[in-house]
Enzyme design. Structure first.
Site, mmCIF file in Angstrom:
data_model
loop_
_atom_site.group_PDB
_atom_site.id
_atom_site.type_symbol
_atom_site.label_atom_id
_atom_site.label_comp_id
_atom_site.label_asym_id
_atom_site.label_seq_id
_atom_site.Cartn_x
_atom_site.Cartn_y
_atom_site.Cartn_z
ATOM 1 N N GLU A 126 -23.787 -5.115 34.769
ATOM 2 C CA GLU A 126 -23.292 -6.278 34.022
ATOM 3 C C GLU A 126 -24.418 -7.234 33.642
ATOM 4 O OE1 GLU A 126 -18.718 -6.725 35.471
ATOM 5 O OE2 GLU A 126 -20.207 -7.632 36.800
ATOM 6 N N ARG A 130 -25.128 -2.173 45.987
ATOM 7 C CA ARG A 130 -23.814 -2.005 45.362
ATOM 8 C C ARG A 130 -23.830 -0.906 44.303
ATOM 9 N NH1 ARG A 130 -21.368 -6.107 42.602
ATOM 10 N NH2 ARG A 130 -19.346 -6.090 43.598
ATOM 11 N N LYS A 170 -16.821 -0.070 45.780
ATOM 12 C CA LYS A 170 -15.510 -0.709 45.692
ATOM 13 C C LYS A 170 -14.407 0.290 46.037
ATOM 14 C CE LYS A 170 -16.627 -4.372 42.411
ATOM 15 N NZ LYS A 170 -16.229 -5.081 41.177
ATOM 16 N N ASP A 226 -12.223 -1.823 39.021
ATOM 17 C CA ASP A 226 -12.655 -3.160 39.444
ATOM 18 C C ASP A 226 -11.523 -3.918 40.118
ATOM 19 O OD1 ASP A 226 -14.090 -5.474 39.825
ATOM 20 O OD2 ASP A 226 -14.029 -6.120 37.740
ATOM 21 N N GLU A 279 -8.530 -12.017 42.402
ATOM 22 C CA GLU A 279 -9.005 -12.084 41.026
ATOM 23 C C GLU A 279 -8.018 -11.459 40.048
ATOM 24 O OE1 GLU A 279 -12.746 -10.444 38.283
ATOM 25 O OE2 GLU A 279 -12.761 -10.152 40.459
ATOM 26 N N HIS A 285 -5.989 -2.889 34.188
ATOM 27 C CA HIS A 285 -6.929 -3.667 33.381
ATOM 28 C C HIS A 285 -6.303 -4.150 32.068
ATOM 29 C CE1 HIS A 285 -10.900 -5.050 32.033
ATOM 30 N NE2 HIS A 285 -11.342 -4.787 33.245
ATOM 31 N N TRP A 296 -14.058 -3.948 28.418
ATOM 32 C CA TRP A 296 -13.447 -5.203 28.843
ATOM 33 C C TRP A 296 -12.133 -5.448 28.105
ATOM 34 C CZ3 TRP A 296 -18.295 -8.940 28.777
ATOM 35 C CH2 TRP A 296 -19.126 -8.621 29.860
#
Length: 706
Positions: free
Chosen positions: A298, A331, A367, A372, A400, A528, A550
């Site tokens: 990112e 990560r 994760k 995500d 989130e 998402h 996104w």
């Protein structure tokens, strides 16, 4: 949005209480007097003094915590003495650190404890002060939940059990919904907020032993001498509770604050800079835990900027730690902007080939799912795919993608769903939990990390029920075999009420809350499709963003034929990243669990499902019944009003009303939008939404302040 403000004001409009209202600050560490009973008499008789057997700082903390808890729960003073008096008729609790303590050996840990009767006394023993401290909190938990005094033993199954704070130097918290950061950097190191100690107490009480204090999107300031003194001050507060401090680091720090022209991990000057900086950290903080790194993700800098691999970068940092007892957590959350690819596969494709190339002091942090922190994801395909590398499981405690601080969503079932998932890489029983604890591949180190939901709000987590997710993460990090219901029962009894019917009702509501949330937001494997940027509310029509992955349309692939992302061999083939047995189950739309169906298959709108309904009818059924279930949650909560503190009750009731309105918002937005592709009516007995798609879209526009 005016309704939201009005509802939140209800939190503070409660009838004048007859006693002090519960503001949530004490979390689950409430040591209120146990009602007079034979049980309390038994406890009081067994706890007339506390004796600790040495100068260990954590042992002293254990004695102080036990004294504090017993005096509150039993309503009598309990003195701390150096040793029990010979021939005394008094009965007490002995805290004993002994290398020969007979404690469980899970995860090769020195942090285990055992509690047992010895003559007239009760003994809490461990091989370290931390072990005794965890035993003390286990004993107090027995008293708080009104359990009998009995032999107890425990040891953590995972070695490194950490909270990751996404806190920034300016006091903001990325994905934080409970106010500003609890770290008051401008005041440190001169002033230590009393809150830091209470934070450490809470973490130790649930078995956490590490804290990464800053955001993975890191600022280089944390590596400056100025900030190291601030972090040193925090470490001094945490140390007596057996908690070590860690730092997220900016990969480009040698250039940003070191004056070098490069951050290439194979450059000798870069190596020397990191080694010197690490030594400076250990001079200030001798028990410093190590580094957490987000690199080449990112937009963050990393070793790939210089043609180097993630292993090159991680191994250089591991070497920089020298002979000190520290680790590097690197990560695996990486992905490129590729409109023709599948973000699901990217971390696997970057890290799988590096298995066996990492230093023994490096853990790769993965994760729970491949996208995500969605409300429901299949387990990440890297679990089981890197047998030569210890993997840290990273989950998100802060909500989130789960309604932030206005939706009641108990996350233990989500954490358990991942931990209990069977990778099948070595046959049945090759669970993610066994990958993470190191037992599947015989790793000596292991780790689990939770992205914290903690802020400066008086009640720590914004939503009062959000405290349960912090608690549940710690309890599962210690022992992932615990059930979600058992943890919810503990937390409810320690935090809200011990009235049996009320406890049962609250635990029932908590246990169903995550599935309810999924039903009214992303049923059948949708993912998402939330609002962009702040990730709040529905926006399944989102087609333009800074990156193709996104957007929502990238994931749901709705068209006139059907819905869902084809990840089988005829699509992106992401399913091939899993073991053959998993591929076999998930690869056929007829056998794929419905919760994962649209993760892996593009399904026709009129395709019959195992429920007997078509995809369209099942989708509508889940959206409608999910939204209706929030009303059921409100009814469950209303029924426990007499047993719960009035201020807490009003706070949660107000947020449940917000949740009800927003569940209807999600329902209407999604069924109306997907109906533009299915061209099918809303099935009976459900009524079509009263508002139009354009009206629902306008709500999102207002919320996003476009």
């Amino acid at each position: 949005m005016l309704l939201r403000s009005a509802l939140l004001l209800l939190v503070f409009i409660v009838a004048a209480p007859c006693c002090r209202a519960d503001d949530g600050y004490r979390l689950w560490l409430k040591y209120d007097l146990i009602a007079d009973s034979p049980q309390r008499a038994q406890y009081r008789a067994a706890a007339q003094f506390i004796a600790a057997n040495g100068p260990d700082a954590v042992l002293k903390t254990a004695a102080a915590e036990l004294q504090r808890g017993l005096q509150g729960l039993l309503g009598q003073p309990v003195p701390v003495v150096e040793q029990a008096a010979n021939g005394s008729s008094k009965r007490g609790i002995l805290l004993v650190v002994s290398a020969a303590a007979n404690v469980p050996d899970a995860a090769r840990s020195t942090e285990g404890y055992r509690i047992f009767a010895q003559g007239r006394n009760l003994v809490v023993t461990g091989r370290s002060g931390a072990g005794v401290l965890y035993g003390v909190f286990a004993l107090l938990r027995q008293l708080q939940t009104r359990q009998p005094l009995a032999n107890l033993a425990g040891s953590p199954r995972i070695r490194y059990r950490l909270l990751n704070h996404w806190d920034n130097p300016n006091g903001t918290v990325e994905r934080g919904y409970a106010g500003s950061s609890i770290w008051k950097w401008a005041e440190l190191p001169e002033r230590l907020d009393p809150r830091y100690k209470d934070y450490a107490r809470a973490n130790a009480s649930i078995g956490l032993n590490g804290v990464v204090v800053n955001n993975v999107n890191a600022s280089a300031r944390y590596l400056t001498p100025e900030y190291l003194q601030k972090v040193k001050a925090l470490a001094g507060v945490f140390r007596p509770y057996g908690i070590r401090v860690y730092l997220s680091v900016l990969w480009a720090a040698p250039k940003v604050i070191g004056g070098l022209k490069t951050s290439d991990p194979l450059d000798p000057q870069v190596n020397q800079w990191w080694a010197a900086r690490s030594e400076a950290i250990y001079q200030a903080i001798p028990d410093f835990g190590g580094f957490l790194v987000k690199a080449n993700s990112e937009g963050e800098p990393g070793p790939q900027d210089y043609g180097r691999s993630h292993a090159d970068g991680a191994n250089m940092l591991a070497a920089a730690l020298g002979q000190h007892d520290g680790i590097v957590m690197w990560r695996a959350f990486v992905y490129k902007a590729n409109s023709n690819g599948d973000r699901f596969k990217e971390a696997y494709e970057e890290f799988k080939s590096l298995d066996g190339q990492f230093s023994p002091r490096v853990l790769v942090q993965v994760k729970n799912g491949p996208i995500d922190f969605q409300a429901r994801e299949p387990f990440h395909p890297l679990f089981g795919a890197m047998p030569k590398t210890p993997l840290v499981l990273e989950v998100q405690i802060t909500q989130e993608y789960l309604g932030m601080a206005t939706h009641l969503v108990y996350l233990a079932p989500l954490f358990k769903e991942c931990l209990d998932a069977d990778t099948r890489v070595k046959g049945p029983g090759s669970t993610v939990a066994k990958v993470v604890d190191g037992s599947l591949d015989q790793h000596a180190i292991s780790g689990i990390a939770g992205v914290a939901n903690i802020g400066a709000d008086r009640n720590w987590t914004g939503h009062p029920m959000g405290q349960a997710n912090w608690y549940a993460f710690g309890r599962l990090a210690w022992d992932y075999t615990l059930t979600s219901a058992a943890i919810a029962t503990e937390w409810t009894s320690m935090t809200l009420t011990t009235e049996p019917k009320a406890v049962a009702a609250i635990v029932n509501m908590m246990g169903k809350s995550r599935d309810i949330y999924v039903r009214y937001t992303t049923p059948l494997g949708l993912h998402h499709i939330m609002g962009q940027n702040i990730h709040y509310g529905p926006e399944p029509w989102l087609a333009q963003a800074g990156r193709p992955d996104w957007t929502a349309v990238y994931y749901h692939k709705a068209d006139s034929a059907g819905l869902g992302f084809n990840r089988t061999a005829t699509g992106s083939n992401a399913l091939a990243l899993y073991a053959p047995a998993v591929q076999k189950q998930w690869g056929d739309a007829k056998t794929c669990p419905l919760n994962y169906l649209l993760w892996f298959h593009h399904v026709g709108w009129k395709q019959p499902l195992s429920t007997g309904r078509t995809l369209w009818n099942e989708l509508c059924t889940r959206y409608y019944t999910g939204a209706d279930s929030v009303t059921w949650m409100q009814q469950q909560w209303a029924a426990v009003k007499p047993a719960v503190d009035a201020a807490v009750f009003a706070d949660v009731a107000a947020r449940l009303e917000i949740q009800r309105h927003e569940a209807l918002w999600w329902r209407d937005a999604c069924v109306l939008y997907f109906q533009t592709y299915s061209k099918l009516p809303i099935p009976a007995p459900f009524s079509p939404p009263a508002r139009t798609l354009a009206e629902v879209k306008s709500l999102v526009d207002l919320y996003q302040l476009k």
